[in-house]
Scaffold this active site. Sequence first.
Site, mmCIF file in Angstrom:
data_model
loop_
_atom_site.group_PDB
_atom_site.id
_atom_site.type_symbol
_atom_site.label_atom_id
_atom_site.label_comp_id
_atom_site.label_asym_id
_atom_site.label_seq_id
_atom_site.Cartn_x
_atom_site.Cartn_y
_atom_site.Cartn_z
ATOM 1 N N LYS A 39 63.517 72.260 11.346
ATOM 2 C CA LYS A 39 63.602 72.835 10.120
ATOM 3 C C LYS A 39 62.020 73.171 9.324
ATOM 4 O O LYS A 39 61.831 74.031 8.990
ATOM 5 C CB LYS A 39 64.617 71.908 8.820
ATOM 6 C CG LYS A 39 65.732 72.207 9.302
ATOM 7 C CD LYS A 39 66.651 72.083 8.220
ATOM 8 C CE LYS A 39 67.911 72.285 8.304
ATOM 9 N NZ LYS A 39 69.206 72.254 7.321
ATOM 10 N N LYS B 103 72.041 76.375 17.987
ATOM 11 C CA LYS B 103 73.278 75.963 17.186
ATOM 12 C C LYS B 103 73.501 77.204 16.266
ATOM 13 O O LYS B 103 72.559 77.600 15.764
ATOM 14 C CB LYS B 103 73.218 74.587 16.548
ATOM 15 C CG LYS B 103 72.454 74.693 15.165
ATOM 16 C CD LYS B 103 72.765 73.489 14.530
ATOM 17 C CE LYS B 103 72.153 73.649 13.035
ATOM 18 N NZ LYS B 103 72.772 72.939 11.943
ATOM 19 N N LYS C 227 73.043 79.088 9.340
ATOM 20 C CA LYS C 227 73.208 80.029 8.281
ATOM 21 C C LYS C 227 71.879 80.663 8.363
ATOM 22 O O LYS C 227 71.658 81.717 7.794
ATOM 23 C CB LYS C 227 73.123 79.230 6.743
ATOM 24 C CG LYS C 227 74.351 78.401 6.783
ATOM 25 C CD LYS C 227 74.464 78.123 5.354
ATOM 26 C CE LYS C 227 75.220 76.965 5.117
ATOM 27 N NZ LYS C 227 74.756 75.486 5.319
HETATM 28 N N1 AQP Z 1 76.733 75.027 14.777
HETATM 29 C C1 AQP Z 1 77.497 74.010 14.179
HETATM 30 N N2 AQP Z 1 78.242 73.478 14.912
HETATM 31 C C2 AQP Z 1 79.189 72.505 14.482
HETATM 32 N N3 AQP Z 1 78.818 71.828 13.098
HETATM 33 C C3 AQP Z 1 78.079 72.520 12.373
HETATM 34 N N4 AQP Z 1 77.239 72.320 11.208
HETATM 35 C C4 AQP Z 1 76.526 73.158 11.052
HETATM 36 N N5 AQP Z 1 76.183 73.978 11.891
HETATM 37 C C5 AQP Z 1 77.075 73.569 12.932
HETATM 38 C C6 AQP Z 1 77.803 71.196 10.321
HETATM 39 O O1 AQP Z 1 78.095 71.520 9.014
HETATM 40 C C7 AQP Z 1 77.857 70.756 8.049
HETATM 41 C C8 AQP Z 1 77.257 71.353 7.082
HETATM 42 O O2 AQP Z 1 75.893 71.858 7.395
HETATM 43 P P1 AQP Z 1 74.996 72.114 6.103
HETATM 44 O O3 AQP Z 1 75.206 73.554 5.614
HETATM 45 O O4 AQP Z 1 74.980 71.029 5.057
HETATM 46 O O5 AQP Z 1 73.485 72.249 6.895
HETATM 47 P P2 AQP Z 1 73.007 72.430 8.233
HETATM 48 O O6 AQP Z 1 73.624 71.655 9.197
HETATM 49 O O7 AQP Z 1 71.605 72.505 8.306
HETATM 50 O O8 AQP Z 1 73.764 74.019 8.439
HETATM 51 P P3 AQP Z 1 73.264 75.172 9.035
HETATM 52 O O9 AQP Z 1 74.316 76.127 8.976
HETATM 53 O O10 AQP Z 1 72.572 75.012 10.396
HETATM 54 O O11 AQP Z 1 72.156 75.613 7.879
HETATM 55 P P4 AQP Z 1 70.769 75.912 7.983
HETATM 56 O O12 AQP Z 1 70.609 77.152 8.791
HETATM 57 O O13 AQP Z 1 70.468 76.205 6.527
HETATM 58 O O14 AQP Z 1 70.095 74.680 8.550
HETATM 59 C C9 AQP Z 1 77.324 69.699 8.539
HETATM 60 O O15 AQP Z 1 78.341 68.588 8.840
HETATM 61 C C10 AQP Z 1 76.811 70.078 10.115
HETATM 62 O O16 AQP Z 1 76.919 69.120 11.149
#
Ligand code: AQP
Length: 350
Positions: free
Chosen positions: A127, A211, A214
């Site tokens: 990140k 992965k 967002k």
């Molecule tokens: N690609 C994924 N596959 C399975 N699970 C996922 N999670 C996120 N991406 C995947 C799960 O979603 C939950 C919430 O995630 P979050 O929004 O709190 O943070 P994150 O993991 O950082 O999600 P993003 O979408 O990847 O956001 P950004 O792009 O901002 O970093 C968690 O349980 C995560 O495991």
Amino acid sequence: MTDTQDATYSGPERVFSGIQPTGNLHLGNYLGALKKFVDLQEEGWDCVYCVVDLHAITQPQDVWGGPALIASHTRQIASAYLAAGIDPKKSIVYAQSAVPAHVELAWIFNCVARMGWVERMTQFKDKAGKDAERASVGLFTYPVLQAADILAYKATHVPVGEDQKQHLELSRDIADRFNRDYDAPGFFPLPEPLIKGPGARIMSLKDGTKKMSKSDPSDLSRINLVDDADLISKKIKKAKTDVLGDMPSDTEGLEGRPEVENLVGIYSAITGDSVEAVLKQYGGQGFGVFKPALADAMVAHLAPITARYREILADPAEIDRVLADGAARADAIAAPIMHEVRELVGFWRA
Ligand code: AQP
């Protein structure tokens, strides 16, 4: 007792998890987290589901929208929880910043966790990117706050996607170290991640090795929960496959084909059919057959959720009522735990 707890923890089992209000939820968030939240609620677990706004602000303001937008993003995530099937009468739904225990326990855990443990967290490296010097200190200690989120409720089980596995291991280390440092065996449980099952790792539609996220600049890389049927079909049609052509007939044939494996995994997670069954059905057929079937399955599953989401979002007063009620119930669990934590640490009290 499951293997969640150290031998001496004898409290009740509880589920905790959260999602950041940093933008529209995507299929990875839904299959990796949200759908599991609902399944656990339906299995009768005591569930606490948080919108983790304190985590959102670890990133630059343009990621979470700044002060003008974070409250409405929080309402959006809460609406997605409810639309997916979380019942606020059965589960607690609230905003993290509304319950003070998270921040207080995070500080105490910052003084329990060791630098070396936190420095090993790969998600910080991902990140923060190349410019780690400019990342916030909050982004660095984010996994410590995550440990506090879970343990402020003495939660024993945490449904998350595969990407959170390392953070959960850190939460266990922090709980164990606190119990030892403060001579309180079994005070905190060692929380167990619930990661297994389809959907634990949904990959980008444009790159099967990354992965779904967002923050990916390409909207074509993900299916958002708010995408309509046409957009879902378009994104699946454009999803990357490979030059090998047809669908394989067995799991061995998925080796070295990450994009195809991802699409098959999504189909399996959405329909509940095993990967083997999906390959048996579509093996030998072209993507011209499989992709429309995948898009149809996705639309059939997501369209009712999207429709409910829009309905709920149209009534912000009701969402606020749910969040306020949830915060009061969450605080009622966390406040007595924090009282005990303060006693264990030995802070002054009149
Ligand atoms: N690609 C994924 N596959 C399975 N699970 C996922 N999670 C996120 N991406 C995947 C799960 O979603 C939950 C919430 O995630 P979050 O929004 O709190 O943070 P994150 O993991 O950082 O999600 P993003 O979408 O990847 O956001 P950004 O792009 O901002 O970093 C968690 O349980 C995560 O495991």
